[in-house]
Scaffold this motif. Structure first.
Motif, PDB file in Angstrom:
ATOM      1  N   VAL A 233      50.583  17.794 -20.752  1.00 30.62           N
ATOM      2  CA  VAL A 233      51.317  18.506 -19.916  1.00 30.62           C
ATOM      3  C   VAL A 233      50.692  18.952 -18.566  1.00 30.62           C
ATOM      4  O   VAL A 233      49.418  19.342 -18.635  1.00 30.62           O
ATOM      5  CB  VAL A 233      52.004  19.885 -20.741  1.00 30.62           C
TER       6      VAL A 233
ATOM      7  N   GLY B 177      54.236  22.709 -15.994  1.00 29.80           N
ATOM      8  CA  GLY B 177      55.059  22.599 -17.266  1.00 29.80           C
ATOM      9  C   GLY B 177      55.679  21.047 -17.361  1.00 29.80           C
ATOM     10  O   GLY B 177      56.264  21.022 -18.360  1.00 29.80           O
TER      11      GLY B 177
ATOM     12  N   LEU C  97      55.873  17.351 -18.389  1.00 25.27           N
ATOM     13  CA  LEU C  97      55.492  16.485 -19.453  1.00 25.27           C
ATOM     14  C   LEU C  97      54.943  15.259 -18.703  1.00 25.27           C
ATOM     15  O   LEU C  97      55.768  14.555 -18.191  1.00 25.27           O
ATOM     16  CB  LEU C  97      56.344  16.129 -20.359  1.00 25.27           C
TER      17      LEU C  97
ATOM     18  N   LYS D 102      52.545  28.674 -21.672  1.00 21.81           N
ATOM     19  CA  LYS D 102      53.955  28.508 -22.332  1.00 21.81           C
ATOM     20  C   LYS D 102      53.931  27.142 -23.224  1.00 21.81           C
ATOM     21  O   LYS D 102      54.600  27.269 -24.342  1.00 21.81           O
ATOM     22  CB  LYS D 102      55.145  28.412 -21.332  1.00 21.81           C
ATOM     23  N   SER D 103      53.513  26.081 -22.673  1.00 23.76           N
ATOM     24  CA  SER D 103      53.926  24.792 -23.349  1.00 23.76           C
ATOM     25  C   SER D 103      53.047  24.766 -24.729  1.00 23.76           C
ATOM     26  O   SER D 103      53.665  24.453 -25.716  1.00 23.76           O
ATOM     27  CB  SER D 103      53.219  23.595 -22.393  1.00 23.76           C
ATOM     28  N   GLU D 104      51.947  25.328 -24.660  1.00 27.64           N
ATOM     29  CA  GLU D 104      51.413  25.468 -26.054  1.00 27.64           C
ATOM     30  C   GLU D 104      51.789  26.518 -26.915  1.00 27.64           C
ATOM     31  O   GLU D 104      51.948  25.992 -28.206  1.00 27.64           O
ATOM     32  CB  GLU D 104      49.956  25.769 -25.711  1.00 27.64           C
TER      33      GLU D 104
END
Length: 636
Positions: A454, A459, A461, A545-547
């Protein structure tokens, strides 16, 4: 009406003047000329040329036969012979026909005599009766002449190197594509008019003897060609023509690497493939955008470059034409989208160039982070481009090397594959890669884990695939000026996270990692390497945020698991402050999970301050490792 009469009078006078030498008083010469015209109607050009040579040998003032010879030589690409024939026509009768000047000029253009080509195109345009399409084409050619004369005065560096006899043979080798780590090359070899794919592996900086790619992909009845490979080397997109499962004359197929072999090719079908002609695929680094060439309706010329996106359900969207910023009313072919996902290389005879197909590069235009078109294509320059045809270029992931096919004096025969240093001005953005191996921490077995990368800031992908089931390997490219988070997950295992900031490392240097996954057991510990805070603060940064969402998914997928979130610091500052900071950071993660509908019964948090360092606090690298957030399985 008056203008029309003048036009007809001039046209009749021109033909009347040409008529003097369009036939021969020598009967045998006329007979050969007539026979040549019959051969031409059957497209037997070699026999027609032989008869016309016989005609001019018998009658050396037979301008019509010389004109016909020039036209045939030009049509078959023998421009030097065409030049001699047209000059002979003008020697006999300078006003034989306007098309003599057109044929002469086009032949000069295709042999690099740009100054004379311009003069003769200009002469041709002075004749009456030239239709608008012909006029536009000639004006385009004249612009090519002007462009070429200036470009030749400012040559770019170009020192092609034959990549060796491991790949090149007396046969034709062409259309090379290379993996991001430059460890494997796949190319087309033509043997007895049959095209097949071959591969070579780099060993000790040399390419090994090329091997037949796969019986699953190569066939004896059909041609395979115009291929591209994903940067990790796992997906091959290629063109297959006239196959039983085809939608049209040529279609695009895909095959996935399975260990040392390849899967049976799959026709990607409509809406990409049509009853027409689709070919020359190029896949973006994230595997979500496919560029290709088609003659379908809705284009700007004969061959146009199109793109299609991979939808969430695994199908391809309705293709979109790249528009007039890339495509012209002439031909655009051989697209190559670099792993930077911003630089598109392609061949064209529509943009200003050296007369035939030239190589160009165009860059995406971004406004507020979104693509808003393409920049004007830039010719790669002389002598990369010449009066010959240049196409089929691919670029290494670091943007330094170009790979192409050429028939040069130092070759092994036919077309050989060469590499060259790309001039700085036309290089793509630098891209590096992470190459890893996933395995079970306890038994060391390779795992086909899910790999996601990411862009931490946006954010987005940029990579979503699985590691090879037989080797556990994966490879993904990353821009050198951005930061990325890696997440590796598999059912029954704790996930693994890591982050990379290539720009902070040596530019272009790859990341080689080992990924041992732990089975889900009480006491299992995961360091959340992609949780970020500002210095001495506990508010979560957006890059986290992604994690955090991955942790939410993990807890939802494993509803019986209970975890403790732990915060840790380095030893800079006093111990009470570090203890408080670590606890506040752990609580921030805890609150995020609660706000995303994770039950409080599954969660606890604790600050450990500087009590449990992972590394020596005497170095910045060590202190960075000690400043961490992690979670531990306390029940399952």
């Amino acid at each position: 009406m008056k203008n029309l009469l003048i036009f007809l009078l001039l046209l009749i006078c021109g033909f009347a003047n040409a008529q003097k030498h369009s036939s021969s008083p020598v009967k045998q010469a006329q007979k050969s000329y007539n026979l040549a015209n019959q051969y031409i109607s059957y497209q037997l050009f070699d026999k027609a040329i032989a008869e016309l040579n016989q005609a001019v040998e018998l009658d050396q003032n037979f301008a019509g036969a010389y004109q016909q010879l020039g036209d045939l030589y030009r049509k078959t690409g023998n421009y030097n012979s065409a030049l001699k024939s047209y000059h002979k026509v003008l020697q006999i009768d300078p006003e034989f026909h306007s098309l003599t000047y057109y044929g002469l000029a086009e032949s000069e253009l295709n042999t690099g005599d740009y100054a004379n080509a311009f003069i003769h195109f200009e002469k041709y345009l002075k004749y009456p009766g030239i239709n608008e399409n012909s006029r536009k084409k000639v004006e385009k050619y004249m612009n090519d002449c002007l462009f070429s004369q200036e470009a030749i005065k400012n040559p770019v560096s170009f020192k092609p190197v034959n990549i060796g006899q491991g790949i090149n043979t007396t046969e034709n080798e062409y259309l090379p594509v290379i993996t991001a780590d430059e460890g494997m090359i796949i190319f087309t070899r033509q043997t007895n008019r049959n095209e097949d794919f071959y591969k070579s592996i780099k060993k000790d900086e040399n390419w090994s003897k090329a091997e037949f790619l796969s019986k699953e992909i190569n066939t004896f009845n059909y041609n395979e060609g115009a291929q591209c490979i994903s940067p990790d080397g796992n997906y091959l997109f290629f063109t297959g023509c006239n196959r039983p499962d085809g939608s049209g004359r040529c279609d695009i197929y895909i095959s996935r690497r399975e260990g040392n072999g390849w899967s049976k090719p799959f026709n990607i079908g409509p809406p990409v493939n049509t009853p027409g002609w689709e070919s020359q695929p190029s896949i973006s680094a994230d595997g979500r955008t496919l560029y290709f060439v088609s003659t379908r309706q809705g284009g700007f010329g004969g061959y146009d470059i199109w793109k299609t996106e991979l939808a969430s359900n695994g199908s391809w969207t309705i293709p979109q034409n790249l528009g007039p910023e890339i495509n012209t009313e002439f031909d655009e072919q051989s697209p190559f989208i670099h792993p930077d996902d911003e630089s598109l290389y392609f061949s064209s005879n529509g943009w200003p160039g050296f007369g035939n197909k030239d190589l160009f590069v165009s860059r995406k235009v971004f406004i507020d982070g979104k693509q808003k078109g393409w920049k004007k294509p830039e010719n790669l320059g002389y002598p990369i481009n010449t009066f010959g045809e240049e196409s089929g270029l691919s670029i290494s992931s670091d943007g330094r090397l170009g790979f192409f096919a050429s028939n040069q004096k130092d070759g092994y025969g036919g077309l050989d594959i060469y590499s060259f240093e790309l001039p700085e001005k036309v290089r793509p953005a630098s891209v590096t890669y992470v190459k890893g191996m996933v395995f079970d921490k306890d038994n060391k077995e390779y795992l086909d884990a899910k790999i996601q990368i990411v862009n931490l800031k946006s954010g987005e992908l940029i990579f979503d695939d699985t590691a090879d089931s037989e080797t556990g390997q994966f490879l993904a490219t990353m821009m050198s000026d951005k930061s990325f988070g890696l997440n590796v997950s598999k059912d029954g295992y704790l996930f693994y996270s890591q982050n990379f900031s290539p720009g902070a490392n040596l530019e272009g240097k790859p990341f080689i990692i080992q990924v041992p996954l732990q089975k889900i057991e009480v006491g299992g510990l995961v360091v959340l390497n992609n949780i970020f805070f500002e210095s001495n603060k506990f508010e979560l940064l957006p890059e986290s945020k992604s994690e955090l969402l991955l942790l939410v998914k993990f807890l939802n997928d494993n509803p019986r698991i209970k975890i403790e979130i732990g915060g840790h610091t380095d030893n800079i500052g006093d111990e009470p402050s570090n203890q408080k900071l670590s606890e506040s950071r752990a609580m921030s993660v805890y609150n995020f999970l609660i706000n995303n509908n994770i039950s409080k019964d599954k969660l606890s948090f604790k600050g450990y301050g500087e009590s449990y360092p992972l590394a020596d606090n005497s170095t910045e690298e060590g202190r960075k490792s000690n400043r961490r957030t992690e979670f531990k399985i306390i029940d399952k």
